[in-house]
Design a protein around this motif. Structure first.
Motif, short mmCIF file in Angstrom:
data_model
loop_
_atom_site.label_atom_id
_atom_site.label_comp_id
_atom_site.label_asym_id
_atom_site.label_seq_id
_atom_site.Cartn_x
_atom_site.Cartn_y
_atom_site.Cartn_z
N TRP A 1 0.85 -1.19 0.00
CA TRP A 1 0.00 0.00 0.00
C TRP A 1 0.89 1.24 0.00
CZ3 TRP A 1 0.87 3.24 4.11
CH2 TRP A 1 1.51 2.68 5.22
N GLY A 2 0.29 2.39 -0.13
CA GLY A 2 1.05 3.63 -0.02
C GLY A 2 0.73 4.62 -1.12
N ALA A 3 0.69 5.92 -0.73
CA ALA A 3 0.34 6.99 -1.65
C ALA A 3 1.56 7.74 -2.19
CB ALA A 3 -0.59 7.98 -0.95
N ILE A 4 2.73 7.43 -1.65
CA ILE A 4 3.92 8.15 -2.11
C ILE A 4 4.47 7.47 -3.36
CG2 ILE A 4 6.29 8.79 -1.55
CD1 ILE A 4 5.47 9.10 1.33
N GLU A 5 4.46 8.19 -4.47
CA GLU A 5 5.08 7.70 -5.70
C GLU A 5 5.56 8.89 -6.51
OE1 GLU A 5 2.60 6.22 -8.98
OE2 GLU A 5 0.91 6.39 -7.60
N TYR A 6 6.47 8.64 -7.41
CA TYR A 6 7.09 9.71 -8.18
C TYR A 6 6.12 10.23 -9.24
CZ TYR A 6 10.66 12.26 -10.82
OH TYR A 6 11.40 13.23 -11.44
N LYS A 7 5.93 11.55 -9.26
CA LYS A 7 5.01 12.19 -10.21
C LYS A 7 5.73 13.10 -11.19
CE LYS A 7 1.23 11.22 -7.47
NZ LYS A 7 -0.01 10.55 -7.82
N GLY A 8 7.00 13.40 -10.89
CA GLY A 8 7.75 14.30 -11.75
C GLY A 8 8.81 15.03 -10.95
N PRO A 9 9.74 15.72 -11.62
CA PRO A 9 10.86 16.37 -10.94
C PRO A 9 10.39 17.36 -9.87
CG PRO A 9 11.22 16.36 -13.31
CD PRO A 9 9.81 15.91 -13.08
N GLY A 10 11.16 17.44 -8.79
CA GLY A 10 10.79 18.36 -7.73
C GLY A 10 11.73 18.27 -6.54
N TYR A 11 11.17 18.60 -5.39
CA TYR A 11 11.94 18.68 -4.15
C TYR A 11 11.48 17.58 -3.19
CZ TYR A 11 13.05 23.33 -5.94
OH TYR A 11 13.46 24.39 -6.73
N TYR B 1 7.75 16.33 -2.36
CA TYR B 1 7.56 15.03 -1.73
C TYR B 1 8.00 15.17 -0.28
CZ TYR B 1 7.59 13.73 -6.67
OH TYR B 1 7.33 13.65 -8.02
N VAL B 2 7.10 14.89 0.65
CA VAL B 2 7.36 15.17 2.07
C VAL B 2 7.16 13.91 2.90
CG1 VAL B 2 6.80 16.67 4.02
CG2 VAL B 2 6.48 17.53 1.68
N CYS B 3 8.15 13.57 3.72
CA CYS B 3 8.00 12.41 4.61
C CYS B 3 8.88 12.60 5.85
CB CYS B 3 8.38 11.12 3.89
SG CYS B 3 7.90 9.64 4.83
N ALA C 1 2.95 26.72 -3.17
CA ALA C 1 2.96 25.39 -3.78
C ALA C 1 1.52 24.92 -3.99
CB ALA C 1 3.71 24.40 -2.89
N LYS C 2 1.28 24.27 -5.10
CA LYS C 2 -0.07 23.77 -5.39
C LYS C 2 -0.32 22.50 -4.58
CE LYS C 2 -0.21 25.60 -10.10
NZ LYS C 2 1.09 26.29 -10.04
N PRO C 3 -1.42 22.43 -3.82
CA PRO C 3 -1.70 21.26 -2.98
C PRO C 3 -1.67 19.94 -3.74
CG PRO C 3 -3.19 23.05 -2.42
CD PRO C 3 -2.43 23.49 -3.63
N ASP C 4 -2.12 19.94 -5.01
CA ASP C 4 -2.15 18.67 -5.75
C ASP C 4 -0.77 18.25 -6.24
OD1 ASP C 4 -2.05 20.77 -7.56
OD2 ASP C 4 -3.26 19.74 -9.06
N LEU C 5 0.25 19.09 -6.02
CA LEU C 5 1.63 18.73 -6.37
C LEU C 5 2.45 18.34 -5.15
CD1 LEU C 5 2.54 21.40 -9.10
CD2 LEU C 5 1.65 19.09 -9.41
N VAL C 6 1.81 18.35 -3.97
CA VAL C 6 2.49 17.95 -2.73
C VAL C 6 2.13 16.48 -2.45
CG1 VAL C 6 2.81 18.39 -0.27
CG2 VAL C 6 2.46 20.30 -1.86
N VAL C 7 3.14 15.62 -2.45
CA VAL C 7 2.94 14.18 -2.30
C VAL C 7 3.39 13.75 -0.90
CG1 VAL C 7 3.56 11.90 -3.20
CG2 VAL C 7 3.31 13.84 -4.78
N PHE C 8 2.50 13.12 -0.15
CA PHE C 8 2.85 12.63 1.18
C PHE C 8 1.88 11.52 1.55
CE2 PHE C 8 -0.33 15.87 1.69
CZ PHE C 8 -1.11 15.49 2.78
#
Length: 222
Positions: free
Chosen positions: A96-106, A193-195, A213-220
């Motif tokens: 399971w898990g929602a963290i996955e790579y969506k594109g270049p970033g921080y 990407y925040v963890c 930052a756009k909320p839909d571009l923040v992955v956690f």
């Protein structure tokens, strides 16, 4: 829920309180870099004590790897896992898990929060797609930095270590707060990407929103 009993193959000391565990990979077991599973120890009294751990191996490898920090201040699962030896068994459950790579970033990680990013960054490096990514990795001291040499090899100057309780040459000191992000992030339209600890995630996410930052571009992990 499906479960798998697997043997530990090798154990390696990573830092003073972190070990990596290479274990058998069940047939057909597939995950995306950044995902996790619940793990229990296959010993009496511990079989129902399940804890989430992120895969730090890549999906194409013949074994699975977990990189696990020991919390020795109480006799919990991580403390028990650190006492295991090759040949001991773990119980794995569904992926399971929602963290996955969506594109270049921080990538912004605190302590053991680096673990979901390890598989992602290793996969990007393997695929020659690491360009455009930066890691801000916060730890208490230099001795706490997990896989420091490997991450420096993957990211080069875009691997930035911040120490909150130690000042040391070659490391930044302080914490990842609004002032830090304002001065170190050049593009708030990229992915974030925040963890890390729950409070850190909440604080960073609120700060990122404040800074545009756009909320839909923040992955956690929600």
């Amino acid at each position: 829920m499906e479960s798998h009993i697997v043997k530990i193959k090798t154990i390696k000391q990573v830092t003073h309180d972190v070990k990596s565990f290479r274990i058998e990979k069940p047939d057909g077991y597939v995950f995306t870099p950044g995902q996790a599973t619940e793990v229990a120890i296959n010993k009496e009294g511990w079989k129902n004590e399940r804890r989430p751990f992120t895969f730090t191996s890549l999906n194409n490898e013949p074994t699975l790897e977990f990189t696990i920090k020991r919390y020795a201040d109480h006799n919990g699962v991580t403390n028990q896992i650190h006492q295991l030896v090759p040949g001991d068994e773990l119980i794995l459950h569904d992926v399971w898990g929602a963290i996955e790579y969506k594109g270049p970033g921080y990538f912004i990680a605190g302590g053991a929060g680096i673990t979901p990013f390890l598989a992602i960054l290793r996969q990007l490096h393997r695929d020659n797609q690491i360009d455009g990514n930066t890691l801000f990795f916060s730890n208490k001291t230099a001795a706490d930095v997990i896989y420091e040499e490997e991450l420096k090899n993957i990211l080069g100057r875009n691997d930035i270590n911040i120490l909150s309780r130690e000042q040391k040459e070659g490391y930044e000191s302080g914490k990842i707060d609004e002032g830090y992000l304002r001065s170190h992030v050049s593009d708030f339209n990229k992915h974030f990407y925040v963890c890390g600890p729950d409070k850190m995630i909440a604080d960073i996410n609120a700060t990122l929103e404040k800074l545009g930052a756009k909320p839909d571009l923040v992955v956690f992990e929600k």
